[in-house]
Design a protein around this motif. Structure first.
Motif, PDB file in Angstrom:
ATOM      1  N   SER A 243     -34.762 -21.598   8.190  1.00 16.83           N
ATOM      2  CA  SER A 243     -35.006 -21.655   6.977  1.00 16.83           C
ATOM      3  C   SER A 243     -36.782 -20.870   6.682  1.00 16.83           C
ATOM      4  O   SER A 243     -36.663 -20.032   5.714  1.00 16.83           O
ATOM      5  CB  SER A 243     -35.099 -22.660   6.135  1.00 16.83           C
ATOM      6  OG  SER A 243     -33.280 -22.711   6.214  1.00 16.83           O
ATOM      7  N   TYR A 278     -27.927 -12.891   9.405  1.00 11.93           N
ATOM      8  CA  TYR A 278     -28.047 -13.679   8.273  1.00 11.93           C
ATOM      9  C   TYR A 278     -27.907 -13.147   7.138  1.00 11.93           C
ATOM     10  O   TYR A 278     -27.352 -13.025   6.019  1.00 11.93           O
ATOM     11  CB  TYR A 278     -28.104 -14.956   8.453  1.00 11.93           C
ATOM     12  CG  TYR A 278     -28.295 -15.919   7.498  1.00 11.93           C
ATOM     13  CD1 TYR A 278     -27.502 -16.594   7.388  1.00 11.93           C
ATOM     14  CD2 TYR A 278     -29.435 -15.403   6.167  1.00 11.93           C
ATOM     15  CE1 TYR A 278     -27.436 -17.736   5.772  1.00 11.93           C
ATOM     16  CE2 TYR A 278     -29.407 -16.696   5.726  1.00 11.93           C
ATOM     17  CZ  TYR A 278     -28.699 -17.673   4.844  1.00 11.93           C
ATOM     18  OH  TYR A 278     -28.254 -18.449   3.939  1.00 11.93           O
ATOM     19  N   GLY A 283     -26.322 -14.016   4.328  1.00 10.78           N
ATOM     20  CA  GLY A 283     -25.150 -15.041   4.953  1.00 10.78           C
ATOM     21  C   GLY A 283     -24.058 -15.049   4.872  1.00 10.78           C
ATOM     22  O   GLY A 283     -22.827 -16.184   5.277  1.00 10.78           O
ATOM     23  N   ALA A 284     -23.395 -14.179   5.074  1.00 12.58           N
ATOM     24  CA  ALA A 284     -21.724 -14.516   5.308  1.00 12.58           C
ATOM     25  C   ALA A 284     -21.367 -14.457   6.728  1.00 12.58           C
ATOM     26  O   ALA A 284     -20.591 -14.944   6.765  1.00 12.58           O
ATOM     27  CB  ALA A 284     -21.042 -12.857   5.009  1.00 12.58           C
ATOM     28  N   GLN A 285     -23.058 -14.369   7.864  1.00 13.49           N
ATOM     29  CA  GLN A 285     -22.120 -14.829   9.265  1.00 13.49           C
ATOM     30  C   GLN A 285     -23.932 -15.341   9.160  1.00 13.49           C
ATOM     31  O   GLN A 285     -24.878 -15.306   8.906  1.00 13.49           O
ATOM     32  CB  GLN A 285     -22.682 -13.109   9.797  1.00 13.49           C
ATOM     33  CG  GLN A 285     -21.578 -12.580   9.460  1.00 13.49           C
ATOM     34  CD  GLN A 285     -21.256 -11.226  10.561  1.00 13.49           C
ATOM     35  OE1 GLN A 285     -21.492 -11.092  11.410  1.00 13.49           O
ATOM     36  NE2 GLN A 285     -20.669 -10.058  10.103  1.00 13.49           N
ATOM     37  N   ARG A 286     -22.879 -17.088   9.164  1.00 12.29           N
ATOM     38  CA  ARG A 286     -24.402 -18.575   9.256  1.00 12.29           C
ATOM     39  C   ARG A 286     -24.368 -18.897  10.858  1.00 12.29           C
ATOM     40  O   ARG A 286     -22.549 -19.158  10.812  1.00 12.29           O
ATOM     41  CB  ARG A 286     -24.308 -18.395   7.770  1.00 12.29           C
ATOM     42  CG  ARG A 286     -23.592 -18.877   7.343  1.00 12.29           C
ATOM     43  CD  ARG A 286     -23.621 -19.851   6.508  1.00 12.29           C
ATOM     44  NE  ARG A 286     -24.347 -21.378   6.659  1.00 12.29           N
ATOM     45  CZ  ARG A 286     -23.438 -22.451   6.859  1.00 12.29           C
ATOM     46  NH1 ARG A 286     -22.024 -22.548   6.724  1.00 12.29           N
ATOM     47  NH2 ARG A 286     -24.675 -23.822   6.847  1.00 12.29           N
ATOM     48  N   PRO A 291     -28.693 -22.477   5.992  1.00 17.76           N
ATOM     49  CA  PRO A 291     -27.757 -22.207   4.805  1.00 17.76           C
ATOM     50  C   PRO A 291     -27.445 -22.085   4.409  1.00 17.76           C
ATOM     51  O   PRO A 291     -27.071 -20.325   4.362  1.00 17.76           O
ATOM     52  CB  PRO A 291     -29.513 -22.973   3.669  1.00 17.76           C
ATOM     53  CG  PRO A 291     -30.047 -21.313   4.557  1.00 17.76           C
ATOM     54  CD  PRO A 291     -30.136 -21.800   6.475  1.00 17.76           C
ATOM     55  N   GLU A 292     -26.664 -22.271   3.783  1.00 17.58           N
ATOM     56  CA  GLU A 292     -25.835 -22.306   2.588  1.00 17.58           C
ATOM     57  C   GLU A 292     -26.392 -20.656   1.774  1.00 17.58           C
ATOM     58  O   GLU A 292     -27.173 -21.262   1.340  1.00 17.58           O
ATOM     59  CB  GLU A 292     -24.657 -22.699   1.961  1.00 17.58           C
ATOM     60  CG  GLU A 292     -23.539 -23.730   2.425  1.00 17.58           C
ATOM     61  CD  GLU A 292     -22.528 -22.724   3.183  1.00 17.58           C
ATOM     62  OE1 GLU A 292     -22.734 -21.947   2.857  1.00 17.58           O
ATOM     63  OE2 GLU A 292     -21.860 -23.621   3.741  1.00 17.58           O
ATOM     64  N   TRP A 293     -26.144 -19.740   1.425  1.00 17.70           N
ATOM     65  CA  TRP A 293     -26.860 -18.764   1.070  1.00 17.70           C
ATOM     66  C   TRP A 293     -27.171 -19.488  -0.349  1.00 17.70           C
ATOM     67  O   TRP A 293     -28.104 -18.533  -0.753  1.00 17.70           O
ATOM     68  CB  TRP A 293     -25.455 -16.990   0.752  1.00 17.70           C
ATOM     69  CG  TRP A 293     -26.755 -16.074   0.407  1.00 17.70           C
ATOM     70  CD1 TRP A 293     -26.135 -15.705  -1.357  1.00 17.70           C
ATOM     71  CD2 TRP A 293     -27.258 -15.336   0.648  1.00 17.70           C
ATOM     72  NE1 TRP A 293     -27.055 -14.795  -1.840  1.00 17.70           N
ATOM     73  CE2 TRP A 293     -28.346 -14.408   0.028  1.00 17.70           C
ATOM     74  CE3 TRP A 293     -28.348 -15.545   2.092  1.00 17.70           C
ATOM     75  CZ2 TRP A 293     -29.498 -13.589   0.370  1.00 17.70           C
ATOM     76  CZ3 TRP A 293     -29.468 -14.433   2.468  1.00 17.70           C
ATOM     77  CH2 TRP A 293     -29.858 -13.671   1.469  1.00 17.70           C
ATOM     78  N   GLU A 294     -26.232 -20.056  -1.471  1.00 19.31           N
ATOM     79  CA  GLU A 294     -26.842 -20.348  -2.166  1.00 19.31           C
ATOM     80  C   GLU A 294     -27.737 -20.897  -2.914  1.00 19.31           C
ATOM     81  O   GLU A 294     -28.868 -21.165  -2.700  1.00 19.31           O
ATOM     82  CB  GLU A 294     -25.714 -20.917  -3.478  1.00 19.31           C
ATOM     83  CG  GLU A 294     -24.984 -19.880  -3.561  1.00 19.31           C
ATOM     84  CD  GLU A 294     -23.602 -20.162  -2.246  1.00 19.31           C
ATOM     85  OE1 GLU A 294     -23.431 -20.116  -1.335  1.00 19.31           O
ATOM     86  OE2 GLU A 294     -22.796 -19.347  -2.383  1.00 19.31           O
ATOM     87  N   ASP A 295     -27.917 -21.872  -1.117  1.00 17.63           N
ATOM     88  CA  ASP A 295     -29.416 -23.320  -1.213  1.00 17.63           C
ATOM     89  C   ASP A 295     -30.531 -22.197  -0.699  1.00 17.63           C
ATOM     90  O   ASP A 295     -31.662 -22.676  -0.868  1.00 17.63           O
ATOM     91  CB  ASP A 295     -28.929 -23.956  -0.093  1.00 17.63           C
ATOM     92  CG  ASP A 295     -27.606 -24.648   0.014  1.00 17.63           C
ATOM     93  OD1 ASP A 295     -27.421 -25.070  -1.891  1.00 17.63           O
ATOM     94  OD2 ASP A 295     -26.911 -25.345   0.667  1.00 17.63           O
TER      95      ASP A 295
END
Length: 307
Positions: A243, A278, A283-286, A291-295
């Motif tokens: 991150s 990513y 964040g669609a491909q992670r 982390p989740e994109w929102e995080d």
């Protein structure tokens, strides 16, 4: 790495010998041999002790010298000092896998002509061969040459860092560079600070740790963000570190070609590709460690990084 004279002295040492006896064995002058012994002792490859008025010499207890002794005993008919002098050992370091002359030249930092010249005697003696696609490879039974070159470089790196720190861990190394973790602050010019502390240079202050990280390099004075990212992934490839690397890649102007080149050098290719993918896909491909994109957006906002 080692001169012909140094290798000849190492291969001639059996048990304990005096300087004069060693000089006789290698057919060199006493003064020349004394200088050799001093260099080898400084390098930690031989140990000396006084017995009366004479100085006794013996090989130090290192893995590299065990390998060299095995080679010379198993293939006593081969003139190893002549074959391994000059650039040969530098090139052999990278013969852990078949490589072309161009690849070997790039890795060992020598010219292609030097590669051919250094390996020609080894090829003539049947120690190496060329594959159908022109790559150089070690013949069966001689893979130990590359292991010896690597152990010798590792020994040199340990000697270098032990002059600066009592406790340390070498996290990554190449022929001429290494990445080290220690609790000691090192100010010697060739030790370039890296790791979490260096994120502050890019306005990303990370939580300070007791451990310190340095790149030892005689050619690098300042770290690029691309190299810093790769160092972080070598230090720790966990979710938190990834991150932080995402923050760095988002915050500064990164040269993707340079990033890929450094990732290959440090063996973190796959992780760097995942980080770039990513970011490119928001964040669609992670992977599970990302982390989740929102995080990640929340973390970016906390560090005032625009996505």
């Amino acid at each position: 790495m080692l001169t012909e004279g140094e290798i000849r002295a190492l291969t001639a040492l059996h048990g304990e010998q005096t300087v004069s006896k060693l000089a006789t064995n290698i057919n060199r002058s006493l003064s020349y041999t004394s200088e050799l012994v001093e260099r080898l002792e400084t390098a930690g490859l031989v140990e000396t002790r006084r017995r009366g008025k004479t100085k006794q010499i013996r090989l130090s207890d290192t893995k590299a010298l065990e390998l060299l002794t095995d080679l010379t005993q198993q293939y006593s008919h081969i003139d190893w000092p002549e074959l391994l002098s000059g650039a040969a050992l530098r090139v052999c370091y990278y013969l852990d896998t078949p490589r072309t002359a161009t690849e070997l030249a790039r890795h060992a930092d020598v010219h292609r002509s030097t590669v051919h010249r250094a390996l020609a005697p080894l090829q003539h003696r049947g120690l190496i061969y060329q594959t159908d696609d022109g790559a150089y490879a070690l013949n069966d039974g001689f893979e130990q040459l590359s292991v010896f070159a690597r152990e010798l470089a590792h020994h040199t790196h340990r000697q270098t860092v032990e002059e600066q720190a009592d406790t340390y861990t070498i996290l990554w190394e190449s022929l001429d560079e290494f990445l080290v973790q220690t609790t000691t602050e090192i100010s010697e010019e060739h030790f370039v600070p890296t790791g979490p502390d260096q994120f502050q240079r890019y306005g990303l202050p990370l939580l300070a740790r007791d451990r310190r990280y340095y790149l030892y390099s005689e050619t690098t004075n300042e770290l690029s963000p691309e190299r810093l990212c790769c160092h972080m992934l070598v230090i720790d490839s966990g979710a938190r570190t990834q991150s932080y690397c995402l923050l760095l890649l988002s915050h500064v102007n990164i040269d993707r070609d340079e990033l890929r080149a450094q990732a290959t050098k440090y063996g973190v290719d796959d992780t760097v590709v995942e980080l770039c993918t990513y970011l490119d896909t928001s964040g669609a491909q992670r992977t599970p460690r990302l982390p989740e994109w929102e995080d990640f957006q929340e973390l970016a906002d906390e560090y005032e990084v625009s996505l």
